[in-house]
Design an enzyme around this catalytic site. Structure first.
Site, short mmCIF file in Angstrom:
data_model
loop_
_atom_site.label_atom_id
_atom_site.label_comp_id
_atom_site.label_asym_id
_atom_site.label_seq_id
_atom_site.Cartn_x
_atom_site.Cartn_y
_atom_site.Cartn_z
N ASP A 55 0.65 -1.23 -0.09
CA ASP A 55 0.24 -0.10 -0.03
C ASP A 55 0.77 1.40 0.51
OD1 ASP A 55 1.13 -0.58 2.25
OD2 ASP A 55 -0.93 -0.47 3.43
N ASP A 113 -8.17 -1.96 14.37
CA ASP A 113 -9.18 -2.23 13.40
C ASP A 113 -9.93 -3.59 13.01
OD1 ASP A 113 -8.73 -1.76 11.12
OD2 ASP A 113 -9.56 -0.07 10.76
N HIS A 166 -7.46 -4.45 10.34
CA HIS A 166 -6.98 -4.12 8.47
C HIS A 166 -5.82 -4.86 8.39
CE1 HIS A 166 -4.82 -0.46 9.97
NE2 HIS A 166 -3.73 -0.46 9.17
C1 GLP Z 1 -0.32 -0.17 8.96
C2 GLP Z 1 -0.06 -0.44 7.31
C3 GLP Z 1 -0.66 -1.46 7.66
C4 GLP Z 1 -0.11 -1.97 8.33
C5 GLP Z 1 -0.78 -1.48 9.99
C6 GLP Z 1 -0.62 -1.42 11.60
O1 GLP Z 1 -1.71 1.02 8.96
N1 GLP Z 1 -1.25 0.00 6.03
O2 GLP Z 1 -0.07 -2.71 6.57
O3 GLP Z 1 -0.49 -3.34 8.93
O4 GLP Z 1 0.33 0.07 9.94
O5 GLP Z 1 1.35 -1.30 11.75
P1 GLP Z 1 1.84 -1.54 13.38
O6 GLP Z 1 2.72 -2.55 12.72
O7 GLP Z 1 2.62 -0.32 13.48
O8 GLP Z 1 0.93 -1.94 13.96
#
Ligand code: GLP
Length: 260
Positions: free
Chosen positions: A67, A136, A138
């Site tokens: 992304d 959430d 995702h």
């Molecule tokens: C962002 C990215 C995701 C990632 C998420 C969690 O939203 N687009 O790919 O999994 O962050 O981030 P973290 O690992 O810092 O909790």
């Protein structure tokens, strides 16, 4: 779905890096799907150490991003391309022209999304896709209510995700509202998915993803549809799993001939 529960985030990083190393050393030209966020960084650090020790090379690999934010200048510190270069690819021998991501700087974003889908197909698909998970539920930037059949497209972030990611920006207002992300169906096209999460803040989304109903309200639950998913969590992120003891016993009794 194979759930691997280990005591600490460092242990999780070593397990994930081990799977990535195996792909890199056994496949002639592997395509790695890389994730941003803090969760994969420990695994990237192990990979950098392995590379410096001469045990792994990315010279014949390709890397693709899940992304990208829309609206940041290409040289902004927090674009996902810049993040992944800093966290991994500039520190290893991946050729600079083998790192791919959605072209969010194109005039026609819809065409750019389609081009990214074509590119993934031309590369022959993703061999191993690394994933984190948002609070959430995702994956990539597929926010709750994302179609289970979605492909690469523009999404609008939820306020919860913008707040989660505000720690990387000077203020909440500076966090982009729009992104381009591989869709859930795009992610499920990868041949092996490995999701890594650590800490109490990830316990609820991990339980929903692994043991909850298949629902667009928890996009990571779409992983239940895939034949080869490895979920690597520390004890804290495993805390809400109903079958935690079972997953631990399965992993403890894992036959040597069956690698992750
Ligand atoms: C962002 C990215 C995701 C990632 C998420 C969690 O939203 N687009 O790919 O999994 O962050 O981030 P973290 O690992 O810092 O909790």
């Amino acid at each position: 779905m194979e759930v691997v529960i280990v005591p600490t985030p460092d242990d999780a990083a070593r397990v994930v890096a081990g799977v990535m190393v195996r792909v890199l050393v056994t496949m002639p030209s592997p395509v790695l799907g890389l994730a941003t966020g803090s969760s994969p960084v420990g695994a990237y650090n192990v990979l950098i150490d392995e590379h410096r020790a001469g045990r792994v090379s990315f010279a014949h690999a390709s890397a693709v991003l899940l992304d990208e934010y829309v609206g940041l200048p290409a040289d902004h510190h927090e674009t996902y391309r810049t993040f992944i270069r800093r966290a991994l690819t500039d520190e290893v021998d991946l050729p600079a022209d083998r790192l791919f991501g959605p072209d969010v700087w194109a005039d026609d974003l819809i065409a750019a999304c389609l081009r990214y889908e074509h590119l993934l197909a031309e590369l022959g698909g993703v061999d191993l896709q690394l994933l984190g998970i948002g609070t959430d539920g995702h994956i990539g930037f597929n926010e709750p209510s994302s179609s289970l059949g979605s492909r690469t497209r523009i999404k609008t972030l939820t306020e919860a995700t913008r707040q989660d990611n505000a720690r990387f920006f000077p203020s909440l207002d500076a966090v982009p509202r729009h992104v381009v992300t591989q869709g859930l169906a795009t992610i499920l096209d990868a041949r092996h998915l490995i999701l890594v999460a650590a800490g109490h803040g990830k316990a609820a989304p991990i339980a929903r993803a692994v043991e909850g109903p298949l629902t667009s309200m928890c996009p990571a639950s779409a992983l239940q549809l895939h034949p080869h998913v490895t979920v690597v969590v520390d004890d804290a992120a495993a805390a809400d799993l109903q079958l935690g003891d079972y997953y631990r016993s399965v992993f403890a009794a894992k036959p040597d001939w069956q690698p992750l």
